[in-house]
Design an enzyme around this catalytic site. Structure first.
Site, PDB file in Angstrom:
ATOM      1  CE1 TYR A  61     -28.309 -28.891 -14.075  1.00  0.00           C
ATOM      2  CE2 TYR A  61     -27.446 -27.759 -15.721  1.00  0.00           C
ATOM      3  CZ  TYR A  61     -28.455 -28.252 -15.036  1.00  0.00           C
ATOM      4  OH  TYR A  61     -29.874 -27.558 -15.152  1.00  0.00           O
ATOM      5  CD  GLU A  63     -29.798 -33.047 -13.370  1.00  0.00           C
ATOM      6  OE1 GLU A  63     -30.123 -34.394 -14.111  1.00  0.00           O
ATOM      7  OE2 GLU A  63     -30.266 -31.999 -13.789  1.00  0.00           O
ATOM      8  CG  ASP A 238     -41.888 -30.713   8.035  1.00  0.00           C
ATOM      9  OD1 ASP A 238     -40.879 -30.099   8.093  1.00  0.00           O
ATOM     10  OD2 ASP A 238     -42.842 -30.373   7.302  1.00  0.00           O
ATOM     11  CB  THR A 267     -36.128 -25.724   6.055  1.00  0.00           C
ATOM     12  OG1 THR A 267     -36.489 -25.306   7.544  1.00  0.00           O
ATOM     13  CG2 THR A 267     -37.356 -25.848   5.725  1.00  0.00           C
ATOM     14  CE  LYS A 270     -39.464 -22.597   8.266  1.00  0.00           C
ATOM     15  NZ  LYS A 270     -39.270 -23.666   7.050  1.00  0.00           N
ATOM     16  NE  ARG A 276     -34.453 -18.279   2.455  1.00  0.00           N
ATOM     17  CZ  ARG A 276     -35.348 -18.191   3.337  1.00  0.00           C
ATOM     18  NH1 ARG A 276     -36.497 -19.048   3.145  1.00  0.00           N
ATOM     19  NH2 ARG A 276     -35.201 -17.560   4.472  1.00  0.00           N
TER      20      ARG A 276
HETATM   21  N1  DSN Z   1     -42.898 -20.698   5.703  1.00  0.00           N
HETATM   22  C1  DSN Z   1     -42.652 -21.455   6.691  1.00  0.00           C
HETATM   23  C2  DSN Z   1     -42.918 -20.834   7.881  1.00  0.00           C
HETATM   24  O1  DSN Z   1     -42.948 -19.657   7.978  1.00  0.00           O
HETATM   25  O2  DSN Z   1     -43.320 -21.537   8.953  1.00  0.00           O
HETATM   26  C3  DSN Z   1     -43.382 -22.985   6.558  1.00  0.00           C
HETATM   27  O3  DSN Z   1     -43.333 -23.365   5.381  1.00  0.00           O
END
Ligand code: DSN
Length: 473
Positions: A61, A63, A238, A267, A270, A276
């Site tokens: 933990y 926090e 974003d 994120t 990607k 992730r």
């Molecule tokens: N799930 C993501 C995507 O596939 O673009 C966006 O949230």
């Protein structure tokens, strides 16, 4: 001991406790190896990134923030969180980086609440002479809560590639804010900045969100900054989809969001090719409020994932990552051109990022049928609506594809042109199946043998570019 032995041993240990999980894990590798992964938001993280996630950091933990935790014994978590933030700041040229968000939605929530804290809560506390919300009377607290509820956000319309978290009703952002969408020009299908400015002058949003999950073009963030400044809005970007193209210096100058935005969320899994998770970057003025992400909207940090983010961000600072990012964008152009020359219609007529959005309506099928037919043929995609989609968000008329994952496997121009050919052949051959009420919108038929022939052709490409060749599993 090599990677194969490490993973074989790990799977054996897992199998001794729950064989179904070990088997599903093996099968997932087999499935990922044997299909053309074209989901624009997916990728393959490196083995060091994957290994960093599977450790005892999961048991701790932590926090709070680096050096300021609500638990004892966080010195090693402090190290990995600091290293992740250090790499993120250096990679993106950001004033401040916060590595704790567990996902993209979480990162966006941290961003929203940091902006609300900075723009709404802090001025209220200052006006009332209070140091924290705990000092407010019931009446002042109620007034502040109601003030939160009156705030406005503008985000890109879902219909043209925006994301649910940009103020849409099914997501909490749509329940937190009054939202107005901005869209694209009906002819060019590109963002209509003039209309966005005119609408923003009327609507007076607290926040303008730039970014997308299904828009195959670049955004001019300098122009977004001008618009935000003209109406006194905070610019939040974003960049979950295109963070890898920013990190890899494909998007620079007006296309790099970091120098123009107040807060940037992303994120890490990607195009950035990490674990992730999520990440928030912020200008100095927002840093202290971003730091309150946990426990404001986040549970305790996933220290094992922060360790993996640190490894992935270190990888993204290597020159090879810039080469990778350039190939992602170059390959997307080849894929788009390969589809166009074979009669596939594309939203905006092409791409200049990593996304290609196909409009399959002229083949007489829905996006859902196209997605299923392609999957049957070993090509993994996801259906997506196109602007003014007559088939709505469930069946759709579009299929979104992207190049980050197969570029990681080493696919280049020749392979992506062949992929375009395989896709076009399936789309042209697919037809709606009959149903008792007429042509189905979900079920499809393909000529005998086409799915198998496409799978075999895909296997030739995939075998030449093996996934995790170090793993003999
Ligand atoms: N799930 C993501 C995507 O596939 O673009 C966006 O949230």
């Amino acid at each position: 001991m090599g990677w194969s032995q490490v993973y074989a041993e790990a799977l054996s240990l897992i199998g001794q406790v729950e064989p179904r999980v070990a088997e599903a894990t093996r099968q997932e590798l087999a499935d990922q190896r044997s299909s053309l992964k074209l989901i624009a938001s997916e990728n393959y993280a490196s083995l060091p990134v994957l290994a960093a996630m599977g450790t005892w950091f999961s048991d701790k933990y932590a926090e709070g923030t680096v050096g300021h935790r609500f638990y004892a014994g966080c010195q090693n978590v402090d190290t990995v969180e600091s290293v992740a933030a250090e790499h993120a700041r250096a990679l993106f040229g950001a004033d401040y980086a916060y590595a704790q968000p567990h996902s993209g939605i979480d990162a966006n929530l941290v961003a929203y609440w940091s902006i609300l804290a900075h723009r709404v809560e802090s001025p209220t506390l200052e006006r009332l002479g209070a140091k924290s919300v705990n000092e407010l009377s019931e009446g002042d607290w109620e007034e502040l809560r109601l003030t939160f509820a009156q705030q406005r956000v503008m985000g890109m319309s879902l219909d043209v590639g925006g994301h649910l978290t940009h103020g849409f009703r099914p997501n909490i952002s749509g329940k937190m804010f009054r939202q107005l969408s901005y869209g694209t020009d009906p002819v060019t299908q590109l963002i209509d900045y003039d209309k966005l400015l005119a609408d923003a002058r009327e609507f007076k949003p607290l926040i303008i969100v730039a970014g997308y999950s299904a828009y195959p073009r670049r955004v001019n963030f300098a122009r977004m900054r001008e618009i935000a400044d003209a109406v006194g809005a905070t610019l939040f970007v974003d960049m979950a989809h295109f963070a890898g193209l920013v990190a890899g210096k494909v998007f620079t100058g007006e296309e790099d969001p970091v120098p123009w935005a107040d807060v940037v969320a992303t994120t890490t899994h990607k195009s950035l090719r990490g674990p992730r998770g999520g990440l928030v970057l912020a200008a100095k003025e927002y840093a202290a409020d971003v730091d309150r992400g946990c426990p404001m909207v986040l549970g305790g940090p996933l220290s094992h994932v922060m360790a993996a983010k640190a490894v992935a961000l270190a990888e993204a600072r290597q020159p090879a990552f810039q080469d990778y990012a350039r190939r992602v964008a170059d390959n997307a152009k080849v894929l788009a051109e390969g589809l166009l020359k074979r009669g596939v219609k594309l939203v905006t007529g092409g791409t200049d990022n990593h996304i290609v959005l196909m409009d399959v309506a002229n083949f007489g099928i829905t996006g859902r049928q196209a997605e299923s037919a392609l999957l049957d043929a070993g090509i993994v995609t996801n259906r997506n609506s196109v602007p003014n989609d007559p088939n709505g968000a469930w069946y759709t008329s579009g299929v979104r594809i992207g190049t980050p994952a197969l570029t990681t496997r080493g696919f280049g121009a020749d392979e992506f042109d062949r992929v375009a050919e395989l896709i076009a052949d399936v789309l042209k051959a697919a037809a709606p199946a009959d149903s008792p009420s007429g042509p189905s919108k979900a079920k499809y038929v393909l000529p005998d043998g086409l799915a198998q022939r496409t799978k075999a052709a895909a296997a030739e490409l995939l075998d030449a570019h093996p996934l995790y060749p170090e793993l003999q599993l």
